[in-house]
Design a protein around this motif. Sequence first.
Motif, PDB file in Angstrom:
ATOM      1  N   PHE A 187       6.380   2.486  -9.132  1.00 43.95           N
ATOM      2  CA  PHE A 187       6.959   3.513  -7.995  1.00 43.95           C
ATOM      3  C   PHE A 187       5.665   3.625  -6.933  1.00 43.95           C
ATOM      4  O   PHE A 187       6.055   4.312  -5.693  1.00 43.95           O
ATOM      5  CB  PHE A 187       7.837   4.657  -8.537  1.00 43.95           C
ATOM      6  CG  PHE A 187       9.273   3.150  -8.728  1.00 43.95           C
ATOM      7  CD1 PHE A 187       9.935   3.742  -7.725  1.00 43.95           C
ATOM      8  CD2 PHE A 187       9.613   3.169  -9.646  1.00 43.95           C
ATOM      9  CE1 PHE A 187      11.124   3.810  -8.032  1.00 43.95           C
ATOM     10  CE2 PHE A 187      10.461   1.913  -9.787  1.00 43.95           C
ATOM     11  CZ  PHE A 187      11.710   2.147  -8.961  1.00 43.95           C
ATOM     12  N   GLN A 188       4.942   4.712  -8.129  1.00 43.90           N
ATOM     13  CA  GLN A 188       3.786   5.637  -7.259  1.00 43.90           C
ATOM     14  C   GLN A 188       3.010   4.705  -6.500  1.00 43.90           C
ATOM     15  O   GLN A 188       2.560   5.225  -5.200  1.00 43.90           O
ATOM     16  CB  GLN A 188       2.740   6.256  -8.392  1.00 43.90           C
ATOM     17  CG  GLN A 188       3.805   7.775  -8.694  1.00 43.90           C
ATOM     18  CD  GLN A 188       3.081   8.174 -10.240  1.00 43.90           C
ATOM     19  OE1 GLN A 188       1.831   7.539 -10.394  1.00 43.90           O
ATOM     20  NE2 GLN A 188       3.480   8.911 -11.073  1.00 43.90           N
ATOM     21  N   LEU A 189       2.534   3.708  -6.341  1.00 42.46           N
ATOM     22  CA  LEU A 189       2.175   2.542  -6.591  1.00 42.46           C
ATOM     23  C   LEU A 189       2.839   2.727  -4.526  1.00 42.46           C
ATOM     24  O   LEU A 189       2.080   2.147  -3.352  1.00 42.46           O
ATOM     25  CB  LEU A 189       0.853   1.312  -6.502  1.00 42.46           C
ATOM     26  CG  LEU A 189       0.475   1.363  -7.840  1.00 42.46           C
ATOM     27  CD1 LEU A 189       0.374  -0.312  -8.771  1.00 42.46           C
ATOM     28  CD2 LEU A 189      -1.071   1.522  -7.470  1.00 42.46           C
ATOM     29  N   PHE A 190       3.975   2.379  -4.615  1.00 40.96           N
ATOM     30  CA  PHE A 190       4.456   1.911  -3.043  1.00 40.96           C
ATOM     31  C   PHE A 190       5.190   3.123  -2.765  1.00 40.96           C
ATOM     32  O   PHE A 190       5.953   3.541  -1.985  1.00 40.96           O
ATOM     33  CB  PHE A 190       5.825   1.163  -4.076  1.00 40.96           C
ATOM     34  CG  PHE A 190       5.138  -0.127  -4.087  1.00 40.96           C
ATOM     35  CD1 PHE A 190       4.647  -1.277  -2.546  1.00 40.96           C
ATOM     36  CD2 PHE A 190       5.693  -0.578  -5.024  1.00 40.96           C
ATOM     37  CE1 PHE A 190       4.865  -2.984  -3.345  1.00 40.96           C
ATOM     38  CE2 PHE A 190       5.513  -2.015  -6.134  1.00 40.96           C
ATOM     39  CZ  PHE A 190       4.977  -2.657  -4.911  1.00 40.96           C
ATOM     40  N   GLY A 191       4.813   4.426  -3.159  1.00 39.00           N
ATOM     41  CA  GLY A 191       4.404   5.588  -2.445  1.00 39.00           C
ATOM     42  C   GLY A 191       6.000   5.929  -2.468  1.00 39.00           C
ATOM     43  O   GLY A 191       6.901   7.150  -1.449  1.00 39.00           O
ATOM     44  N   LYS A 192       6.470   5.499  -3.613  1.00 43.97           N
ATOM     45  CA  LYS A 192       8.096   5.718  -3.883  1.00 43.97           C
ATOM     46  C   LYS A 192       7.534   7.200  -5.060  1.00 43.97           C
ATOM     47  O   LYS A 192       6.488   6.875  -6.225  1.00 43.97           O
ATOM     48  CB  LYS A 192       9.106   5.467  -4.764  1.00 43.97           C
ATOM     49  CG  LYS A 192       8.697   3.548  -4.070  1.00 43.97           C
ATOM     50  CD  LYS A 192       9.758   4.071  -2.576  1.00 43.97           C
ATOM     51  CE  LYS A 192      10.088   2.978  -1.539  1.00 43.97           C
ATOM     52  NZ  LYS A 192      10.136   3.248  -0.021  1.00 43.97           N
ATOM     53  N   GLN A 193       9.635   7.713  -5.047  1.00 47.23           N
ATOM     54  CA  GLN A 193       9.133   9.192  -6.093  1.00 47.23           C
ATOM     55  C   GLN A 193       9.260   8.334  -7.801  1.00 47.23           C
ATOM     56  O   GLN A 193       9.998   7.326  -7.688  1.00 47.23           O
ATOM     57  CB  GLN A 193      10.481   9.754  -6.085  1.00 47.23           C
ATOM     58  CG  GLN A 193      10.475  10.983  -6.865  1.00 47.23           C
ATOM     59  CD  GLN A 193       9.689  12.082  -6.799  1.00 47.23           C
ATOM     60  OE1 GLN A 193       9.073  12.378  -6.371  1.00 47.23           O
ATOM     61  NE2 GLN A 193       9.767  12.520  -8.382  1.00 47.23           N
TER      62      GLN A 193
END
Length: 181
Positions: free
Chosen positions: A146-152
């Motif tokens: 999720f962090q790699l995709f810029g999501k919370q």
Amino acid sequence: MSWIRLKNAKGQSAIEFVLVAPLLFFIFLGIIQVAYMSYVSFAVQRAALAIARAATVGSKDDSTSFKLQLAISLLPIVHLNQKTLLTILASKYTITPSPDNQRITAQVQYPMPIWVPLVGGVFGEPLVSSFDYNNTPEGQAIKTAFQLFGKQPPDLSFSGVHMPVVWMNYEASTFNEAYGR
């Protein structure tokens, strides 16, 4: 006299709609469920093939890699419903080499959620979770994705979640690249 007949016709239409509407809504929700199952089936099959390929070149017991592969495949659906992450974390897999070790087969059991009301009680079985996945390796891998995709990063504590599911089995095979080396 024609005014009375017109008033009765409007009441008749309303009653017909009340009788037919539940069936139409049930059919509409069934179409949505079939489309959802088709998309998820394709995504889980892709993840099964990816884990079979990964098993041919690396470790055959890396559940974190499999759960991450499945989470990335189903990421668009996760944004629609957070409970999809529970189905990813509850999925199971086995990796089996062929007797001559030329092929690797990955078998995936995925708990397909049933979203149509009342159908889950008839066809499905309950998936009940009382586990907190926040500190598990699989949970950390999903949070990293999720962090790699810029999501919370999501909260992965699913204690007390009840959801009707149907267990679906998928299988993918691939040629063992390490064979003969």
